[in-house]
Design an enzyme around this catalytic site. Sequence first.
Site, mmCIF file in Angstrom:
data_model
loop_
_atom_site.group_PDB
_atom_site.id
_atom_site.type_symbol
_atom_site.label_atom_id
_atom_site.label_comp_id
_atom_site.label_asym_id
_atom_site.label_seq_id
_atom_site.Cartn_x
_atom_site.Cartn_y
_atom_site.Cartn_z
ATOM 1 N N PHE A 368 0.809 -1.212 0.000
ATOM 2 C CA PHE A 368 0.000 0.000 0.000
ATOM 3 C C PHE A 368 0.849 1.272 0.000
ATOM 4 C CE2 PHE A 368 -2.827 -3.316 1.322
ATOM 5 C CZ PHE A 368 -4.034 -2.988 0.733
ATOM 6 N N GLU A 369 1.584 1.522 1.082
ATOM 7 C CA GLU A 369 2.425 2.714 1.156
ATOM 8 C C GLU A 369 3.825 2.319 1.600
ATOM 9 O OE1 GLU A 369 0.206 6.879 1.654
ATOM 10 O OE2 GLU A 369 0.409 5.773 3.527
ATOM 11 N N GLN A 370 4.633 1.966 0.641
ATOM 12 C CA GLN A 370 6.023 1.621 0.892
ATOM 13 C C GLN A 370 6.893 2.764 0.372
ATOM 14 O OE1 GLN A 370 9.293 -1.530 -0.773
ATOM 15 N NE2 GLN A 370 7.205 -2.259 -0.570
#
Length: 528
Positions: A368-370
């Site tokens: 998702f949010e790396q």
Amino acid sequence: MIENPVLRGFNPDPSICRVGEVYYIATSTFEWYPGVQIHRSTDLVNWELAARPLRRASQLDMRGNPDSCGVWAPCLSHADGRFWLVYTDVKRFDGAFKDAHNYIVTCETVEGEWSDPVHVNSSGFDPSLFHDADGRKWFLNMRWNHRGRGTGLNPAHDSFDGIELQEWHPERGLLGEVVTIFTGSGLGLTEAPHLFRRDGWYYLTVAEGGTGYDHAVTMARSRAVTGPYEMHPDVHLMTARAAAGHPLQRVGHGQYVETPEGEGLHSFLCGRPLEGGFCPLGRETGLARVVWGADGWPRLEGGGMAPPVAVRAAARRRPDGAVHRSFQGRAELPPEFQWLRTPYPDRLFRLTGQALRITGRESIGSWFEQALVARRQEHHAYAAATVVDCDPAGWQQGAGLVTYYNRHKFHAALVTHEAGVGRCLTLVSCLGDWPGEALTFHGTVPLGAGVVRIEVQVEGAAQRFHVATGAEPLRAVGPVLDARIISDEGGRGEHASFTGAFVGMVAYDLTGRGWGADFLRFDYIPGA
């Protein structure tokens, strides 16, 4: 000479077209953002990155997409005074379903602002758009059959249910009935359809045999766009299946184009395995010349089916040089860098005028949010280095340098903080463990004060990290690591790994507070 591959390091599924004297190649980007790479050339030898057109949330949002999903097999064409780009956003990999959505965007120029997408269908992946001479447009894709054994039209692999075709109109959408025009050869896994017309024939190029060492380019033709299609007398135009030892392996998936003089060229993807059979550079793009026989079928110039490493051309390839990037004074990210999945990069990084500030979000394994900003590995031997200024408060925060394929294939050297040690460098890997994604720790090195320089040296199957703080000289840290993990064949293997090795800068903050790190520069130096 055209030295294959012409696009090195993770540039698969090449769709090629020519507009006047300029050639364009669009390649797949999978979960990397922005979506689709378009390279441009006037001599077929030297190519430059012209655009990554899918840059807005309305065009592409891949948060939650599994590894090796996202943008599959774009098709680039030019007609009616504009460019047309067709692409798939694949939302699922494992299980019976694929959930593959096919879209079209357009733009008058490759470098311009591309339109919002028009959804066409979701029946399968690898879409393409054929502009016929009478002005009609035809949409093609492979059809995915989720029902299991005995249900598909090609028994070699039931889920690959043939190539479907349907008329499409820019204002009216899909028209008429869906027609299955080709079910493939006995090799099966028939995908990646592209049509072109020549001398009253419609020629169909498809990829077969999967993405590994059985890959092939198969051809068929018909007098009518809707078929029936007859198979090429040799079945395949290109394959390296019977060419063990050839430097270009996994040959398949391409498209035909002609020069202004009418000479034929065909793009293809390939892998360059090192000893032991692993491809850290992923699937790359090559070009081959084809000649037309008296029977009206194209074949490789020079004969055979394995494409040549070098092809005649009128230009010479410019040598690759070191790339040194300082982030001081920069307003935009250098063009070679990408990030993962999200259309909202401002939550991951920003350029401050002095540095690239990466905001720690979720873990290295997140879908998702790396917060990872990285570039392709383009050479079998290279060195990469970064300088990071950060002061993590605990072991849940970290920033550093990573060689990365996906969530279960990476090596990282991370500046973090351990009780009793203070600020330190921790070496950690995920050694291809799937589905567990278990971590392997290689030790912790105390760090002095000041900015931290981290370097990785990669040569074939081996890589090693080096570190220095302040004015200290670089010193090797940790063991020599297995670079074969960071390849198509590592972990789950080639049929579940469609990208390539990256090297880049990463930060995470597992407390959720959004701690950040400043990266001052990044260097990439090709080896011998």
